[in-house]
Structure formats: C-alpha cells, structure tokens
Design an enzyme around this catalytic site. Structure first.
Site, PDB file in Angstrom:
ATOM      1  N   HIS A  30     -32.693  79.074  10.712  1.00  0.00           N
ATOM      2  CA  HIS A  30     -32.169  79.582   9.442  1.00  0.00           C
ATOM      3  C   HIS A  30     -31.451  78.468   8.698  1.00  0.00           C
ATOM      4  CE1 HIS A  30     -28.690  79.799  12.108  1.00  0.00           C
ATOM      5  NE2 HIS A  30     -27.960  79.638  11.018  1.00  0.00           N
ATOM      6  N   CYS A  79     -19.274  84.113  10.451  1.00  0.00           N
ATOM      7  CA  CYS A  79     -18.698  83.043   9.623  1.00  0.00           C
ATOM      8  C   CYS A  79     -17.498  83.519   8.813  1.00  0.00           C
ATOM      9  CB  CYS A  79     -19.786  82.438   8.739  1.00  0.00           C
ATOM     10  SG  CYS A  79     -21.013  81.553   9.753  1.00  0.00           S
ATOM     11  N   HIS A  84     -28.377  73.377   8.066  1.00  0.00           N
ATOM     12  CA  HIS A  84     -28.696  72.817   9.381  1.00  0.00           C
ATOM     13  C   HIS A  84     -29.890  71.867   9.347  1.00  0.00           C
ATOM     14  CE1 HIS A  84     -25.981  75.658  11.168  1.00  0.00           C
ATOM     15  NE2 HIS A  84     -26.719  76.715  10.916  1.00  0.00           N
ATOM     16  N   ASP A 133     -21.374  81.581   2.831  1.00  0.00           N
ATOM     17  CA  ASP A 133     -22.797  81.609   3.222  1.00  0.00           C
ATOM     18  C   ASP A 133     -23.627  82.693   2.507  1.00  0.00           C
ATOM     19  OD1 ASP A 133     -21.722  79.754   4.938  1.00  0.00           O
ATOM     20  OD2 ASP A 133     -22.473  80.659   6.779  1.00  0.00           O
ATOM     21  N   ASP A 154     -24.357  77.202   4.763  1.00  0.00           N
ATOM     22  CA  ASP A 154     -24.871  76.844   6.080  1.00  0.00           C
ATOM     23  C   ASP A 154     -26.051  75.899   5.842  1.00  0.00           C
ATOM     24  OD1 ASP A 154     -24.163  77.418   8.751  1.00  0.00           O
ATOM     25  OD2 ASP A 154     -25.855  78.787   9.009  1.00  0.00           O
ATOM     26  N   LYS A 200     -21.856  73.146   5.855  1.00  0.00           N
ATOM     27  CA  LYS A 200     -21.389  73.152   7.250  1.00  0.00           C
ATOM     28  C   LYS A 200     -22.574  73.348   8.173  1.00  0.00           C
ATOM     29  CE  LYS A 200     -20.142  78.058   7.072  1.00  0.00           C
ATOM     30  NZ  LYS A 200     -21.064  78.539   8.097  1.00  0.00           N
ATOM     31  N   HIS A 219     -31.403  71.759  14.988  1.00  0.00           N
ATOM     32  CA  HIS A 219     -30.028  72.202  15.262  1.00  0.00           C
ATOM     33  C   HIS A 219     -29.930  72.944  16.591  1.00  0.00           C
ATOM     34  CE1 HIS A 219     -26.146  74.349  14.400  1.00  0.00           C
ATOM     35  NE2 HIS A 219     -25.855  73.114  14.058  1.00  0.00           N
TER      36      HIS A 219
END
Ligand SMILES: [Zn+2]
Length: 205
Positions: A84, A158, A51, A9, A49, A109, A55
């Site tokens: 984010h 993470c 989203h 990330d 990351d 992810k 989310h």
C-alpha cells in the site's frame, strides 16, 4: 492557544477500493473537506504514508507470510500489510478530490524500508530499539502550537499512534472521532478508553 489540524493518511489506498481499504473510510471525507475550509486552525499538517516497494511492513516482502499476519520485528509486534501507498503510485497520493491548498506541511512517513511508521511524530521501533522522531514536534513547537486536533485514517493505527505521541510530547490533543475510521472497529470502545486514559480528548459530534 495556537491550534494545529493534523490530517492523517487520507490517501486512496486507505479508502474503499484501495489496497488497504479502511471500512467506511470515505465517510470522513465530507467532514475533512469542511475542516480544510475552517479558518480556526493556525497550522494544517497532512501526513502521507509513502513506502518504498520493498518496505518491511508488506507481507509480500516476507516469503510465506500473508497480509494481516503479525510477526516479531525488532522485539515488537508488526502487522504485515498488503502492499500500500507505494511511492509515486496513484494510491499513495493525497486523496485528489480534496483541496489540499490550505496545508502548510505535507509530512511523508514510512520512507525507511526497514521500519514502519504509524505515528506522525515518530517511526515505530527500529533495530536499535529507538523510535526516531520525524521532526513534527519541533515544527509545531517552532510555530507556537499548543493544541492539535487529529482526523484521518486509520483510527486504530496511524491516528491512535499519532495521538499517543502528541499527548506525550506535551500537546493538548483531541481526536475528532467521527472523522476517523478503524481497520478493526471491534476494538473501538477499548481504544477510546485507552486514549482517554492517556489524556487525549475524544470529540464526537
Ligand atoms: Zn503504511
């Protein structure tokens, strides 16, 4: 021994000025740039990351809640975050000042709106009480990887979850501690002890 580098990330939203900035996150960038030039890794994986705007980890999607509040989600604690790494926004890019050409796999992810995903290996718990795999274990095993080294953000979420899952999946697991930073550095000592107890090697330079 076949070694993989997992870069977790490294995205503008987690760097200073970003939507969910990790303190001193930019301090890892020089070392990460060096890792990306290190020929000693057989496989390089970057996670991203990624989203949807609705989310479930975003406080904005829970009326009356504010960022960093913790709620119960499917029987487990879920920290609510500022919005984010929303898909296709500038903050969700892999940090553009690094040369990502070397990366073999970019693993996105957190794409399921209903469940968070800290780890590179498995989503967080879903409504069925499962942590569905991302497929990374199979990807690495198919390439003969036995050892993984982790760097990136954030150390206490993470990176930590990825390291816990890596060691439980049977990989020799090293965290390049100085190339990570925490959302809450006050827990770093406890976190290092916890990871070491699980069999993760903490590497400090
Ligand atoms: Zn996220």
């Amino acid at each position: 021994m076949t070694r993989a580098l997992l870069l977790i990330d490294i995205q503008p939203d987690f760097l200073p000025g970003g939507a969910l900035a990790v303190g001193e996150g930019d301090r890892i960038l020089k070392g990460v740039a060096e890792l990306l030039n290190n020929p000693g890794f057989d496989v390089v994986v970057a996670t991203q990351d990624w989203h949807p705007a609705d989310h479930t980890s975003f406080a904005s999607n829970h009326p009356g809640k504010t960022p960093f509040e913790v709620i119960n989600l499917y029987g487990h604690s879920q920290t609510l975050w500022p919005d984010h790494c929303v898909q296709s926004t500038p903050g969700a890019r892999l940090y553009p000042e690094l040369n990502w050409d070397r990366v073999d796999l970019i693993l996105r992810k957190g794409t399921d709106r209903a469940v968070d995903s800290y780890s590179a290996f498995r989503n967080n718990f879903n409504a069925e009480g499962d942590r569905p795999a991302t497929g990374l274990t199979g990807y690495l095993q198919a390439r003969g990887v036995t050892e993984v080294e982790l760097a990136g953000l954030a150390r206490d979420y993470c990176v930590a979850w990825s390291a816990e899952d890596a060691v439980s999946e049977g990989f020799t697991t090293d965290v390049l501690w100085d190339l990570t930073r925490s959302v809450d550095p006050s827990g770093d000592r406890e976190l290092a002890d916890h990871l070491a107890d699980l069999g993760v090697t903490i590497i400090r330079r």
